[in-house]
Motif scaffolding. Sequence first.
Motif, PDB file in Angstrom:
ATOM      1  N   ALA A   1       0.830  -1.210   0.000  1.00 28.73           N
ATOM      2  CA  ALA A   1       0.000   0.000   0.000  1.00 28.73           C
ATOM      3  C   ALA A   1       0.864   1.259   0.000  1.00 28.73           C
ATOM      4  N   ILE A   2       1.951   1.250   0.755  1.00 29.28           N
ATOM      5  CA  ILE A   2       2.866   2.404   0.778  1.00 29.28           C
ATOM      6  C   ILE A   2       3.524   2.577  -0.592  1.00 29.28           C
ATOM      7  N   ALA A   3       3.970   1.462  -1.197  1.00 31.81           N
ATOM      8  CA  ALA A   3       4.601   1.531  -2.519  1.00 31.81           C
ATOM      9  C   ALA A   3       3.623   2.059  -3.568  1.00 31.81           C
ATOM     10  N   MET A   4       2.341   1.724  -3.412  1.00 33.21           N
ATOM     11  CA  MET A   4       1.310   2.211  -4.334  1.00 33.21           C
ATOM     12  C   MET A   4       0.927   3.650  -4.053  1.00 33.21           C
ATOM     13  N   GLY A   5       1.015   4.033  -2.782  1.00 29.25           N
ATOM     14  CA  GLY A   5       0.464   5.311  -2.367  1.00 29.25           C
ATOM     15  C   GLY A   5      -1.040   5.207  -2.163  1.00 29.25           C
ATOM     16  N   ASN A   6      -1.546   3.976  -1.930  1.00 34.57           N
ATOM     17  CA  ASN A   6      -2.981   3.727  -1.794  1.00 34.57           C
ATOM     18  C   ASN A   6      -3.377   3.809  -0.317  1.00 34.57           C
ATOM     19  N   VAL A   7      -4.010   4.913   0.058  1.00 33.37           N
ATOM     20  CA  VAL A   7      -4.365   5.183   1.450  1.00 33.37           C
ATOM     21  C   VAL A   7      -5.415   4.198   1.954  1.00 33.37           C
ATOM     22  N   GLU A   8      -6.393   3.856   1.118  1.00 32.34           N
ATOM     23  CA  GLU A   8      -7.475   2.953   1.541  1.00 32.34           C
ATOM     24  C   GLU A   8      -6.941   1.556   1.846  1.00 32.34           C
ATOM     25  N   LEU A   9      -6.064   1.048   1.002  1.00 29.43           N
ATOM     26  CA  LEU A   9      -5.491  -0.275   1.255  1.00 29.43           C
ATOM     27  C   LEU A   9      -4.631  -0.251   2.510  1.00 29.43           C
ATOM     28  N   ARG A  10      -3.953   0.849   2.731  1.00 31.51           N
ATOM     29  CA  ARG A  10      -3.118   0.980   3.935  1.00 31.51           C
ATOM     30  C   ARG A  10      -3.980   0.899   5.189  1.00 31.51           C
ATOM     31  N   LYS A  11      -5.174   1.516   5.155  1.00 27.80           N
ATOM     32  CA  LYS A  11      -6.092   1.431   6.291  1.00 27.80           C
ATOM     33  C   LYS A  11      -6.530  -0.013   6.510  1.00 27.80           C
ATOM     34  N   MET A  12      -6.781  -0.738   5.431  1.00 23.94           N
ATOM     35  CA  MET A  12      -7.221  -2.145   5.554  1.00 23.94           C
ATOM     36  C   MET A  12      -6.138  -3.005   6.185  1.00 23.94           C
ATOM     37  N   ALA A  13      -4.889  -2.734   5.851  1.00 20.80           N
ATOM     38  CA  ALA A  13      -3.791  -3.552   6.357  1.00 20.80           C
ATOM     39  C   ALA A  13      -3.595  -3.362   7.859  1.00 20.80           C
ATOM     40  N   ASN A  14      -4.128  -2.287   8.410  1.00 19.26           N
ATOM     41  CA  ASN A  14      -3.929  -2.014   9.833  1.00 19.26           C
ATOM     42  C   ASN A  14      -5.132  -2.329  10.703  1.00 19.26           C
TER      43      ASN A  14
END
Length: 192
Positions: free
Chosen positions: A157-170
């Motif tokens: 998610a960080i490599a993509m810059g995808n904020v929504e996926l980053r929230k899902m991972a946490n």
Amino acid sequence: MEFRQELDTGLLKQIGNIENELKIKEVASKCRLLKTENGIKVELSYTGPNASRYLQYVEKHREELTNYLLHPDDADLYEWMETSHQTPITLKKHEKEKLIIYVNFDPETMVILTGIADENVTMKLGSPLMDLCIKDMSRRAFKLAIFEMLLLADQIAIAMGNVELRKMANIQMVKTYLAEIYDKFHEGPIID
């Protein structure tokens, strides 16, 4: 990778690009980082069979190898990118997509498969984040696998810059859901 179809059998035969057979982990184990006047350099310290193939891989993937060796904690991300045929550039193309962490569990085989999917639960980006059989796993090993999967999803998610996926991972929900699957279907003794 290039393929040629044989006229007699109709089978596809791979031609060229044999460097694709090598994996970053395998090549990195035969390399070392050297400090030079201009910075850090990756050097192949292997002289065995097929050394030229390793050298070609090093020349073509020098930047990835440097990052892989400099940041061993990111090794899973580089291995996932390699198996998913992704690069930092192709990952950035998914920055604005609404992506989720997809979980599939087969109670017959006891296999859990997780990956990155879109809203229609269509797997995206190729390779799964986690693919494991929980039949003979301890609860501790399973929890570690979940943690590693969520860490990998966060790195992607960080490599993509995808904020929504980053929230899902946490989120706690993914951890709770996977733990419930383990508790419900694991037949062995619960070892924590």
